[in-house]
Design an enzyme around this catalytic site. Structure first.
Site, PDB file in Angstrom:
ATOM      1  N   HIS A   1       1.640  -0.906  -3.509  1.00  0.00           N
ATOM      2  CA  HIS A   1       0.763  -0.080  -4.355  1.00  0.00           C
ATOM      3  C   HIS A   1       1.554   0.690  -5.417  1.00  0.00           C
ATOM      4  O   HIS A   1       1.047   0.936  -6.513  1.00  0.00           O
ATOM      5  CB  HIS A   1       0.002   0.942  -3.498  1.00  0.00           C
ATOM      6  CG  HIS A   1      -1.258   0.409  -2.872  1.00  0.00           C
ATOM      7  ND1 HIS A   1      -2.343   0.019  -3.613  1.00  0.00           N
ATOM      8  CD2 HIS A   1      -1.597   0.228  -1.567  1.00  0.00           C
ATOM      9  CE1 HIS A   1      -3.319  -0.377  -2.782  1.00  0.00           C
ATOM     10  NE2 HIS A   1      -2.885  -0.274  -1.541  1.00  0.00           N
TER      11      HIS A   1
ATOM     12  N   GLY B   1      -2.810   3.529   6.208  1.00  0.00           N
ATOM     13  CA  GLY B   1      -1.880   3.996   5.199  1.00  0.00           C
ATOM     14  C   GLY B   1      -2.602   4.253   3.895  1.00  0.00           C
ATOM     15  O   GLY B   1      -3.710   3.738   3.673  1.00  0.00           O
TER      16      GLY B   1
ATOM     17  N   GLN C   1      -3.905   5.484  -4.996  1.00  0.00           N
ATOM     18  CA  GLN C   1      -5.253   5.295  -4.434  1.00  0.00           C
ATOM     19  C   GLN C   1      -6.093   6.567  -4.471  1.00  0.00           C
ATOM     20  O   GLN C   1      -7.296   6.520  -4.229  1.00  0.00           O
ATOM     21  CB  GLN C   1      -5.168   4.768  -2.996  1.00  0.00           C
ATOM     22  CG  GLN C   1      -4.619   3.352  -2.922  1.00  0.00           C
ATOM     23  CD  GLN C   1      -4.595   2.861  -1.497  1.00  0.00           C
ATOM     24  OE1 GLN C   1      -3.695   3.174  -0.748  1.00  0.00           O
ATOM     25  NE2 GLN C   1      -5.615   2.117  -1.104  1.00  0.00           N
TER      26      GLN C   1
ATOM     27  N   HIS D   1       2.702  -3.024   2.675  1.00  0.00           N
ATOM     28  CA  HIS D   1       1.426  -2.961   1.946  1.00  0.00           C
ATOM     29  C   HIS D   1       1.401  -1.736   1.023  1.00  0.00           C
ATOM     30  O   HIS D   1       1.080  -1.850  -0.170  1.00  0.00           O
ATOM     31  CB  HIS D   1       0.267  -2.911   2.945  1.00  0.00           C
ATOM     32  CG  HIS D   1      -1.085  -2.758   2.312  1.00  0.00           C
ATOM     33  ND1 HIS D   1      -2.053  -3.735   2.369  1.00  0.00           N
ATOM     34  CD2 HIS D   1      -1.636  -1.737   1.590  1.00  0.00           C
ATOM     35  CE1 HIS D   1      -3.135  -3.321   1.707  1.00  0.00           C
ATOM     36  NE2 HIS D   1      -2.905  -2.111   1.235  1.00  0.00           N
ATOM     37  N   GLU D   2       1.765  -0.569   1.577  1.00  0.00           N
ATOM     38  CA  GLU D   2       1.707   0.663   0.768  1.00  0.00           C
ATOM     39  C   GLU D   2       2.750   0.644  -0.342  1.00  0.00           C
ATOM     40  O   GLU D   2       2.496   1.111  -1.452  1.00  0.00           O
ATOM     41  CB  GLU D   2       1.884   1.904   1.647  1.00  0.00           C
ATOM     42  CG  GLU D   2       0.821   2.103   2.715  1.00  0.00           C
ATOM     43  CD  GLU D   2      -0.605   1.943   2.218  1.00  0.00           C
ATOM     44  OE1 GLU D   2      -0.888   2.292   1.059  1.00  0.00           O
ATOM     45  OE2 GLU D   2      -1.439   1.435   2.987  1.00  0.00           O
TER      46      GLU D   2
ATOM     47  N   CYS E   1      -7.663  -2.765   2.955  1.00  0.00           N
ATOM     48  CA  CYS E   1      -7.138  -1.776   2.011  1.00  0.00           C
ATOM     49  C   CYS E   1      -8.295  -0.841   1.665  1.00  0.00           C
ATOM     50  O   CYS E   1      -9.403  -1.320   1.389  1.00  0.00           O
ATOM     51  CB  CYS E   1      -6.627  -2.480   0.754  1.00  0.00           C
ATOM     52  SG  CYS E   1      -6.009  -1.344  -0.505  1.00  0.00           S
ATOM     53  N   LEU E   2      -8.032   0.451   1.685  1.00  0.00           N
ATOM     54  CA  LEU E   2      -9.122   1.408   1.421  1.00  0.00           C
ATOM     55  C   LEU E   2      -9.664   1.264   0.004  1.00  0.00           C
ATOM     56  O   LEU E   2     -10.773   1.715  -0.279  1.00  0.00           O
ATOM     57  CB  LEU E   2      -8.652   2.839   1.683  1.00  0.00           C
ATOM     58  CG  LEU E   2      -8.331   3.138   3.160  1.00  0.00           C
ATOM     59  CD1 LEU E   2      -7.762   4.540   3.316  1.00  0.00           C
ATOM     60  CD2 LEU E   2      -9.563   2.970   4.041  1.00  0.00           C
TER      61      LEU E   2
HETATM   62 NI    NI Z   1      -3.985  -0.685   0.164  1.00  0.00          NI
END
Ligand code: NI
Length: 169
Positions: free
Chosen positions: A140, A46, A51, A136-137, A94-95
């Site tokens: 953000h 995701g 991000q 999670h997303e 997480c990226l």
């Molecule tokens: Ni993340």
């Protein structure tokens, strides 16, 4: 569809509260397209707009690595309507935190409402990896990061590593 560079922890944009999308126009469609291009290249589950440096309430989820029938889903102006009392523990990455994976507790199930790329509202009941990715997303978009959900002990143990990440970014 273009892959953009992913913002790494330490960049203040990851702590911003994102703005609602007023209209699903070309700009938003291009944003989703860039999120998809970036996510595919990074091979993540995701990705949220901040991000890639855009403070809009948009994220995408792609759990096709775990479920071959799953399609990439875009969530515009998502709202978490309900979460289960029951929690589950999953390993998350997480990226924006390259190489960092930790077990995190979150609700096991979630009901979410969002707008799709055609501008239509939809609701989705999710569990398993899908619920995990959505929660999670969603975080953000409010400037919350998965490290905030770790135990104080884990964060203390990671303090040096996180400091290095902040310095490099
Ligand atoms: Ni993340």
């Amino acid at each position: 569809m273009a892959a953009r560079s992913t913002v790494i922890y330490g960049d203040p944009v990851l702590r911003e509260t994102c703005d609602p999308v007023e209209e699903v126009n070309r700009e938003i469609k291009d944003l989703v397209s860039d999120l998809i291009g970036t996510l595919i290249e990074a091979k993540g589950l995701g990705l949220a707009a901040p991000q890639i440096g855009v403070t809009k309430r948009v994220f995408i989820v792609d759990i096709s690595a775990a479920d071959i029938n799953a399609k990439i889903t875009a969530f515009i102006n998502p709202e978490i309507i309900e979460t289960s009392k029951e929690e589950a523990e999953f390993e998350e990455g997480c990226l924006s935190f390259p190489g960092l994976y930790r077990n995190i507790y979150r609700p096991a199930k979630v009901k979410v409402r969002a707008t799709d790329l055609e501008g239509n509202q939809f609701e989705l009941d999710a569990d398993g990896i899908m619920a995990r990715a959505i929660l999670h997303e969603y975080d953000h978009l409010d400037g919350k990061l998965f490290i905030d959900r770790m135990s104080p002990l884990t964060r203390t143990m990671l303090a040096g590593r996180l400091k290095k990440m902040r310095e490099v970014s």
